[in-house]
Design a protein around this motif. Sequence first.
Motif, PDB file in Angstrom:
ATOM      1  N   THR A   1       0.839  -1.203   0.000  1.00 56.77           N
ATOM      2  CA  THR A   1       0.000   0.000   0.000  1.00 56.77           C
ATOM      3  C   THR A   1       0.872   1.249   0.000  1.00 56.77           C
ATOM      4  O   THR A   1       0.569   2.221  -0.682  1.00 56.77           O
ATOM      5  CB  THR A   1      -0.963   0.033   1.209  1.00 56.77           C
ATOM      6  OG1 THR A   1      -0.220   0.051   2.429  1.00 56.77           O
ATOM      7  CG2 THR A   1      -1.934  -1.138   1.182  1.00 56.77           C
ATOM      8  N   TYR A   2       1.965   1.194   0.768  1.00 56.61           N
ATOM      9  CA  TYR A   2       2.865   2.347   0.828  1.00 56.61           C
ATOM     10  C   TYR A   2       3.471   2.652  -0.544  1.00 56.61           C
ATOM     11  O   TYR A   2       3.460   3.796  -0.995  1.00 56.61           O
ATOM     12  CB  TYR A   2       3.972   2.117   1.857  1.00 56.61           C
ATOM     13  CG  TYR A   2       5.081   3.130   1.750  1.00 56.61           C
ATOM     14  CD1 TYR A   2       4.878   4.448   2.153  1.00 56.61           C
ATOM     15  CD2 TYR A   2       6.320   2.778   1.223  1.00 56.61           C
ATOM     16  CE1 TYR A   2       5.891   5.396   2.030  1.00 56.61           C
ATOM     17  CE2 TYR A   2       7.328   3.709   1.106  1.00 56.61           C
ATOM     18  CZ  TYR A   2       7.114   5.014   1.499  1.00 56.61           C
ATOM     19  OH  TYR A   2       8.107   5.950   1.374  1.00 56.61           O
TER      20      TYR A   2
ATOM     21  N   GLY B   1       1.163 -15.667   1.305  1.00 63.39           N
ATOM     22  CA  GLY B   1       0.207 -16.771   1.267  1.00 63.39           C
ATOM     23  C   GLY B   1      -1.216 -16.353   0.968  1.00 63.39           C
ATOM     24  O   GLY B   1      -2.163 -17.051   1.328  1.00 63.39           O
ATOM     25  N   ALA B   2      -1.388 -15.223   0.287  1.00 68.03           N
ATOM     26  CA  ALA B   2      -2.733 -14.722  -0.011  1.00 68.03           C
ATOM     27  C   ALA B   2      -3.447 -15.613  -1.017  1.00 68.03           C
ATOM     28  O   ALA B   2      -2.848 -16.095  -1.974  1.00 68.03           O
ATOM     29  CB  ALA B   2      -2.662 -13.298  -0.549  1.00 68.03           C
ATOM     30  N   ASN B   3      -4.728 -15.821  -0.779  1.00 64.43           N
ATOM     31  CA  ASN B   3      -5.599 -16.494  -1.742  1.00 64.43           C
ATOM     32  C   ASN B   3      -6.474 -15.486  -2.483  1.00 64.43           C
ATOM     33  O   ASN B   3      -6.811 -15.692  -3.632  1.00 64.43           O
ATOM     34  CB  ASN B   3      -6.492 -17.523  -1.042  1.00 64.43           C
ATOM     35  CG  ASN B   3      -5.703 -18.683  -0.503  1.00 64.43           C
ATOM     36  OD1 ASN B   3      -4.873 -19.251  -1.192  1.00 64.43           O
ATOM     37  ND2 ASN B   3      -5.939 -19.018   0.756  1.00 64.43           N
ATOM     38  N   ILE B   4      -6.859 -14.440  -1.781  1.00 62.56           N
ATOM     39  CA  ILE B   4      -7.704 -13.383  -2.345  1.00 62.56           C
ATOM     40  C   ILE B   4      -7.068 -12.046  -2.001  1.00 62.56           C
ATOM     41  O   ILE B   4      -6.647 -11.827  -0.861  1.00 62.56           O
ATOM     42  CB  ILE B   4      -9.138 -13.428  -1.770  1.00 62.56           C
ATOM     43  CG1 ILE B   4      -9.805 -14.775  -2.076  1.00 62.56           C
ATOM     44  CG2 ILE B   4      -9.983 -12.281  -2.311  1.00 62.56           C
ATOM     45  CD1 ILE B   4     -11.119 -14.980  -1.344  1.00 62.56           C
ATOM     46  N   VAL B   5      -7.022 -11.132  -2.974  1.00 60.65           N
ATOM     47  CA  VAL B   5      -6.487  -9.793  -2.753  1.00 60.65           C
ATOM     48  C   VAL B   5      -7.374  -8.806  -3.509  1.00 60.65           C
ATOM     49  O   VAL B   5      -7.668  -9.007  -4.688  1.00 60.65           O
ATOM     50  CB  VAL B   5      -5.030  -9.662  -3.262  1.00 60.65           C
ATOM     51  CG1 VAL B   5      -4.509  -8.243  -3.054  1.00 60.65           C
ATOM     52  CG2 VAL B   5      -4.118 -10.669  -2.579  1.00 60.65           C
ATOM     53  N   THR B   6      -7.821  -7.754  -2.819  1.00 58.54           N
ATOM     54  CA  THR B   6      -8.565  -6.671  -3.468  1.00 58.54           C
ATOM     55  C   THR B   6      -7.988  -5.340  -3.000  1.00 58.54           C
ATOM     56  O   THR B   6      -7.265  -5.272  -2.001  1.00 58.54           O
ATOM     57  CB  THR B   6     -10.075  -6.714  -3.163  1.00 58.54           C
ATOM     58  OG1 THR B   6     -10.272  -6.595  -1.752  1.00 58.54           O
ATOM     59  CG2 THR B   6     -10.711  -8.002  -3.651  1.00 58.54           C
ATOM     60  N   GLU B   7      -8.370  -4.283  -3.715  1.00 56.96           N
ATOM     61  CA  GLU B   7      -7.753  -2.979  -3.447  1.00 56.96           C
ATOM     62  C   GLU B   7      -8.763  -1.852  -3.639  1.00 56.96           C
ATOM     63  O   GLU B   7      -9.526  -1.859  -4.589  1.00 56.96           O
ATOM     64  CB  GLU B   7      -6.587  -2.809  -4.426  1.00 56.96           C
ATOM     65  CG  GLU B   7      -5.894  -1.469  -4.369  1.00 56.96           C
ATOM     66  CD  GLU B   7      -4.753  -1.411  -5.378  1.00 56.96           C
ATOM     67  OE1 GLU B   7      -3.611  -1.666  -4.971  1.00 56.96           O
ATOM     68  OE2 GLU B   7      -5.018  -1.118  -6.569  1.00 56.96           O
ATOM     69  N   ASN B   8      -8.722  -0.894  -2.731  1.00 52.39           N
ATOM     70  CA  ASN B   8      -9.428   0.374  -2.863  1.00 52.39           C
ATOM     71  C   ASN B   8      -8.389   1.485  -2.921  1.00 52.39           C
ATOM     72  O   ASN B   8      -7.406   1.449  -2.184  1.00 52.39           O
ATOM     73  CB  ASN B   8     -10.353   0.641  -1.664  1.00 52.39           C
ATOM     74  CG  ASN B   8     -11.570  -0.244  -1.653  1.00 52.39           C
ATOM     75  OD1 ASN B   8     -11.948  -0.829  -2.660  1.00 52.39           O
ATOM     76  ND2 ASN B   8     -12.198  -0.356  -0.496  1.00 52.39           N
TER      77      ASN B   8
ATOM     78  N   PHE C   1      -4.601   7.525  -1.118  1.00 49.59           N
ATOM     79  CA  PHE C   1      -4.852   6.386  -0.243  1.00 49.59           C
ATOM     80  C   PHE C   1      -4.859   5.078  -1.030  1.00 49.59           C
ATOM     81  O   PHE C   1      -5.440   5.014  -2.116  1.00 49.59           O
ATOM     82  CB  PHE C   1      -6.228   6.519   0.422  1.00 49.59           C
ATOM     83  CG  PHE C   1      -6.420   7.789   1.190  1.00 49.59           C
ATOM     84  CD1 PHE C   1      -6.091   7.863   2.534  1.00 49.59           C
ATOM     85  CD2 PHE C   1      -6.942   8.913   0.569  1.00 49.59           C
ATOM     86  CE1 PHE C   1      -6.281   9.036   3.249  1.00 49.59           C
ATOM     87  CE2 PHE C   1      -7.130  10.097   1.271  1.00 49.59           C
ATOM     88  CZ  PHE C   1      -6.800  10.164   2.608  1.00 49.59           C
ATOM     89  N   THR C   2      -4.248   4.064  -0.475  1.00 48.63           N
ATOM     90  CA  THR C   2      -4.350   2.707  -0.982  1.00 48.63           C
ATOM     91  C   THR C   2      -4.702   1.799   0.185  1.00 48.63           C
ATOM     92  O   THR C   2      -4.068   1.857   1.231  1.00 48.63           O
ATOM     93  CB  THR C   2      -3.017   2.220  -1.614  1.00 48.63           C
ATOM     94  OG1 THR C   2      -2.604   3.135  -2.607  1.00 48.63           O
ATOM     95  CG2 THR C   2      -3.191   0.829  -2.224  1.00 48.63           C
ATOM     96  N   ASN C   3      -5.744   0.984  -0.007  1.00 44.78           N
ATOM     97  CA  ASN C   3      -6.225   0.052   1.006  1.00 44.78           C
ATOM     98  C   ASN C   3      -6.306  -1.329   0.357  1.00 44.78           C
ATOM     99  O   ASN C   3      -7.011  -1.489  -0.632  1.00 44.78           O
ATOM    100  CB  ASN C   3      -7.593   0.524   1.488  1.00 44.78           C
ATOM    101  CG  ASN C   3      -8.233  -0.359   2.521  1.00 44.78           C
ATOM    102  OD1 ASN C   3      -9.453  -0.397   2.585  1.00 44.78           O
ATOM    103  ND2 ASN C   3      -7.486  -1.049   3.331  1.00 44.78           N
ATOM    104  N   ILE C   4      -5.547  -2.279   0.881  1.00 46.47           N
ATOM    105  CA  ILE C   4      -5.553  -3.638   0.328  1.00 46.47           C
ATOM    106  C   ILE C   4      -6.105  -4.600   1.380  1.00 46.47           C
ATOM    107  O   ILE C   4      -5.737  -4.538   2.548  1.00 46.47           O
ATOM    108  CB  ILE C   4      -4.137  -4.065  -0.121  1.00 46.47           C
ATOM    109  CG1 ILE C   4      -3.682  -3.215  -1.310  1.00 46.47           C
ATOM    110  CG2 ILE C   4      -4.118  -5.551  -0.494  1.00 46.47           C
ATOM    111  CD1 ILE C   4      -2.284  -3.525  -1.820  1.00 46.47           C
TER     112      ILE C   4
END
Length: 161
Positions: free
Chosen positions: A71-72, A101-108, A154-157
């Motif tokens: 995010t940074y 080890g992520a299976n799902i990743v989304t971002e705002n 802003f980045t939110n994951i």
Amino acid sequence: MKTNLNLLLLALFLILATSCSKENVEDTELGNIIIPEAKTIEIEIMELINAYRIENGLNALSNHGLIKSQTYSHSDYMAETDNISHLNFYSRKNFLVNNAGANIVTENVAYGYSSAETVVNAWINSEGHRINMLGDYTNFDVSAEQNDEGKWYFTNIFMKN
């Protein structure tokens, strides 16, 4: 008594020495990873998102250093280029899949808001962003960076292992 005072002084020194640094560079098998300390606005955003999730019957999420590194870097990029985007999202996602080890990743993402409350409310009032906020995740993190004119990016994951 003198031992307790010495321990107290040592603890105070360690707190001040570590809490004043702007960023934490972690040496990992991945190389140097920049994980900045959370700003007040970032902590407030995470608290508001977790409160919203709890109000909607969902679990609170835990922050995660590797997410913070992603995010940074993206918020910093957006602030430097004055461009709001999801550019290179799949690179951030693949990094988290391969290293956290992520299976799902989304971002705002967002820009121009001046407080934690206004950016979170904007995400709540946007269907796609709200869906991301209310997803089935385990971890998240956020970064808020300002450009030279003081505009926030802003980045939110969100991530699920």
